[in-house]
Design an enzyme around this catalytic site. Sequence first.
Site, short mmCIF file in Angstrom:
data_model
loop_
_atom_site.label_atom_id
_atom_site.label_comp_id
_atom_site.label_asym_id
_atom_site.label_seq_id
_atom_site.Cartn_x
_atom_site.Cartn_y
_atom_site.Cartn_z
N LYS A 86 0.82 -1.22 0.00
CA LYS A 86 0.00 0.00 0.00
C LYS A 86 0.85 1.27 0.00
O LYS A 86 0.42 2.29 -0.52
CB LYS A 86 -0.95 -0.02 1.20
N GLU A 108 -10.47 6.24 2.64
CA GLU A 108 -11.35 5.23 3.22
C GLU A 108 -10.45 4.11 3.70
O GLU A 108 -9.34 3.93 3.19
CB GLU A 108 -12.31 4.70 2.15
N SER A 376 2.04 -9.63 -0.75
CA SER A 376 1.59 -8.23 -0.66
C SER A 376 1.87 -7.59 0.69
O SER A 376 2.06 -6.38 0.76
CB SER A 376 0.10 -8.15 -0.97
C1 LIG Z 1 -5.09 -4.15 1.20
C2 LIG Z 1 -4.34 -5.39 1.05
C3 LIG Z 1 -4.62 -6.29 0.00
C4 LIG Z 1 -5.78 -6.12 -0.96
O1 LIG Z 1 -5.71 -5.01 -1.77
P1 LIG Z 1 -5.36 -5.06 -3.33
O2 LIG Z 1 -5.75 -3.71 -3.80
O3 LIG Z 1 -6.15 -6.15 -3.96
O4 LIG Z 1 -3.91 -5.31 -3.45
C5 LIG Z 1 -3.82 -7.42 -0.14
N1 LIG Z 1 -2.81 -7.67 0.71
C6 LIG Z 1 -2.50 -6.83 1.74
C7 LIG Z 1 -1.37 -7.18 2.64
C8 LIG Z 1 -3.25 -5.67 1.94
O5 LIG Z 1 -2.94 -4.86 2.95
#
Ligand SMILES: *Cc1c(COP(=O)(O)O)cnc(C)c1O
Length: 408
Positions: A86, A108, A376
Amino acid sequence: MDSKGFFGQWGGRYIPEVLYQTFQELQDEYKKARQDPSFWQEYEELMQTYSCRPTPLTYAGNLSEHFGGARIYIKREDLNHTGAHKANNVMGQGLLVKRMGKKRVIAETGAGQHGMATATMAAKFGFDCTVYMGEVDVKRQRPNVFWMEKMGATVVPVQDGSRTLKDAINEAFRDWVTNIDSTHYVFGTACGPAPFPEMVSWFQSIISKEAIEQIQKMHGKLPARIYACVGGGSNAMGAFTHFLDTDTELIGVEAGGLGLDTGKHASRLCGTDASPGVAQGYKTMFLQDDDGQMLETHSVSAGLDYVGVSPILSDLWEKKRVRFEAATDKEVMEALDLTMRLEGIIPALESAHAFVQAFKEAPDLKKDDAIIINMSGRGDKDIFTIAHAFDDPSWKEFIIKRAEEYKS
Ligand SMILES: *Cc1c(COP(=O)(O)O)cnc(C)c1O
């Protein structure tokens, strides 16, 4: 993206008239930034000095050996500042806000991760920051609310509707309409009205820009497949972008919850429960009923629990360039367990969805094939959920003791 913000039939910009000029301004600033190499350079420098980029590509030797098929590589977005991909998006938008001369940002947030990242960015750039969060999520995600407030952000609990993410988005748009001149809305994922889907994907594409170089250095050729979890779709778009024109197969993994046939999941492009619709300013596949009312979603991971999905992914799904799969809550816990024990790495619950699908397919691939899992984020934030799912008695005891200490 075409001139009206569409990807095939998906996307667009369905917004109230009062927001038109603001969106035009944002679109112009974004286009200018894209054409200006010094902008991307400034962005990369910022990410190198503030967010540990380039993030490593880790060869997961023990997992590879365990499955006996493809070589498994993990792209480590967990090592970003604030613990997830993020940061790539919010820091990029922060630079744009600076260029536009605005002083206030709003966002948000669902699980609180995007709110955290935005509050962090606002503190660094000296912006005022207000974060809208459903009242239910405020209660569920106390630690994130605590840190956001400590970094100077105002967290507003939203009382409307199901009091979760989609209601927070609606409230943030209401704020924006009344504070257009001073305020930028830092949208958290590759959804919403144009130019957000493309702009957010552009900032996130730093992931695959690095990964395509790293994998060629480490493996000598392109990967056979890339796996990414899909909430709104921003980490997936980031991981896919620079591979779109290659032969690498791209796989998006959605939240299968308790199972696709139970109705308790958040799968839009996998399964048959979603349908095309226009909501929250854009057209995509939504989990909605026949009247267009949004359905309740379920996932063990708060970050994948969203009714819509990136219009760019809807387009890539329709064109069959990206394959979509689902991982259930139970499979996610098993993949998490294995990754912790064999590699000493703790994926976020969201990221663990990508691991599930990679583990299912790795054994059937050739030994000289590589696959990349986009991790992620890190799982530290999920300790309450994970400890609960593993039913750890000593953790329960710890929580109860802490609560008693507070009471006395
Ligand atoms: C917010 C989040 C996601 C999902 O968001 P995407 O926009 O689909 O990437 C996935 N993994 C983590 C660790 C997150 O914080």
